[in-house]
Design a protein around this motif. Structure first.
Motif, PDB file in Angstrom:
ATOM      1  N   GLN A   1     -10.687  23.152 -45.166  1.00 19.36           N
ATOM      2  CA  GLN A   1     -10.477  24.359 -44.379  1.00 19.36           C
ATOM      3  C   GLN A   1     -11.239  25.563 -44.907  1.00 19.36           C
ATOM      4  O   GLN A   1     -11.098  26.657 -44.367  1.00 19.36           O
TER       5      GLN A   1
ATOM      6  N   SER B   1     -14.503  27.825 -42.590  1.00 22.89           N
ATOM      7  CA  SER B   1     -14.349  29.075 -41.835  1.00 22.89           C
ATOM      8  C   SER B   1     -14.263  30.275 -42.771  1.00 22.89           C
ATOM      9  O   SER B   1     -14.761  31.363 -42.452  1.00 22.89           O
ATOM     10  N   SER B   2     -13.672  30.066 -43.919  1.00 25.93           N
ATOM     11  CA  SER B   2     -13.579  31.173 -44.873  1.00 25.93           C
ATOM     12  C   SER B   2     -14.946  31.541 -45.432  1.00 25.93           C
ATOM     13  O   SER B   2     -15.242  32.725 -45.641  1.00 25.93           O
TER      14      SER B   2
ATOM     15  N   ARG C   1     -10.868  35.672 -42.890  1.00 29.62           N
ATOM     16  CA  ARG C   1     -11.147  35.648 -41.452  1.00 29.62           C
ATOM     17  C   ARG C   1     -11.667  37.010 -41.008  1.00 29.62           C
ATOM     18  O   ARG C   1     -11.407  38.048 -41.634  1.00 29.62           O
TER      19      ARG C   1
END
Length: 338
Positions: free
Chosen positions: A142, A145-146, A226
């Motif tokens: 995950q 996206s960071s 984000r």
């Protein structure tokens, strides 16, 4: 015999300019009516010379202020016409339109967008165990996206670094809570966002806070990042979630000085997920504390100890409470359910 004819006194009206004739019209009519009544009084006194004279009532017509719109009487709320705009329009008065407005603040967002979901058992499982390895693998998946969001941060702030930012976030967290304990509103506004400020200060008006950061059990690290836009396409905001595992002490006293929650002598291990936010397109923007993420598996908080008043005996003027050796009655046990 000589008869004297008395002329009524002449009333000399003041001369007004042309632009004030309209304003002085009611006053002129009142003075003219007063002159006519005075002349009729003198004429009646001539005709009845031998009759007893009685004072005639003097009636002067006075024009009051004209009211275009009469407000409702006291106590008639809800009984009069429910459409005041129509009555005001009929009277020729412009009725102010009522707007239902909701103010917004563009210096910060109102929520935590795409919040980070902490893994269950965090800070309890070892990274060498099977469950710990699964958590680390899921975090690496995950992190794509960071990484994109961190690249976006560096476009507006070239000195942004994940390692240094986690330490700076911990310093902001400590400074914000120190300002909260001393009720320094100006400093607290510069360290927290407009969303976080009411959440931190709500219910603390008549309380005394004692908070202390003892030590950091694990180094703080960035676990989530984000970006999003608001109002327009290029109005970007950035949010970073920082994991912080530390040891702290907290004690809350009520307005009577009695302990409500926590203790100043017993430190506790606290695992927190801090959300930091910044208005990226603002060149003078800074990272501020925006909120916290509380996982669903987190343990419940300790109950608050409330101060209650127990009525005591009625004392006479010559009696002392200590001399009575009064025993406080205990509440009887009540069985609420079988």
């Amino acid at each position: 015999m000589v008869r004297l004819f008395l002329r009524p006194p002449e009333i000399v009206l003041p001369q007004f300019p042309l632009n004030c004739i309209k304003m002085a019209a009611p006053r002129t009519r009142t003075l003219a009516a007063l002159q006519r009544l005075t002349w009729s009084a003198f004429k009646a006194s001539e005709t009845s010379a031998g009759a007893p004279r009685h004072p005639l009532p003097l009636l002067v017509p006075v024009r009051t202020k004209r009211r275009h719109f009469i407000p409702p009487a006291v106590g008639q709320k809800g009984k009069w016409d429910a459409n005041p705009e129509a009555k005001a329009r009929a009277a020729g008065v412009v009725y102010r339109q009522q707007y239902v407005e909701r103010p917004i603040n563009i210096s910060s967002t109102a929520t935590i967008f795409d919040p980070y979901v902490p893994p269950e058992g965090d800070a309890r499982l070892s990274s060498l165990s099977k469950e710990g390895l699964k958590q680390r693998t899921e975090q690496l998946r995950q992190s794509a996206s960071s990484q994109l969001a961190i690249r976006k941060f560096k476009e507006f702030d070239s000195g942004f670094s994940s390692k240094n930012f986690a330490e700076r976030a911990q310093e902001i967290f400590i400074e914000a809570h120190d300002a909260l304990c001393t009720f320094n509103k100006e400093k607290l506004h510069s360290l927290v966002t407009e969303r976080c400020y009411p959440e931190m200060t709500r219910g603390n008006r008549y309380k005394t806070l004692r908070w202390l950061f003892v030590e950091s059990l694990e180094a703080p690290r960035v676990v989530h990042a984000r970006t999003t836009d608001m109002v327009s396409k290029g109005n970007l905001y950035g949010q970073v979630t920082v994991r912080m595992h530390s040891r702290q002490t907290l004690a809350i006293y009520d307005r009577f000085g009695r302990l409500m929650l926590g203790s100043e002598d017993q430190p506790k291990d606290v695992l927190e997920y801090l959300v930091m936010e910044r208005h990226l397109v603002n060149p003078y923007g800074r990272w501020r504390l925006h909120g916290k993420i509380v996982p669903a598996w987190a343990p419940a908080k300790d109950p608050i100890i409330k101060t209650v008043m127990i009525p005591g005996p009625t004392l006479k003027p010559d009696e002392e409470f200590d001399a009575l050796n009064y025993q406080v009655p205990k509440a009887e046990a009540v069985q609420w359910s079988k």
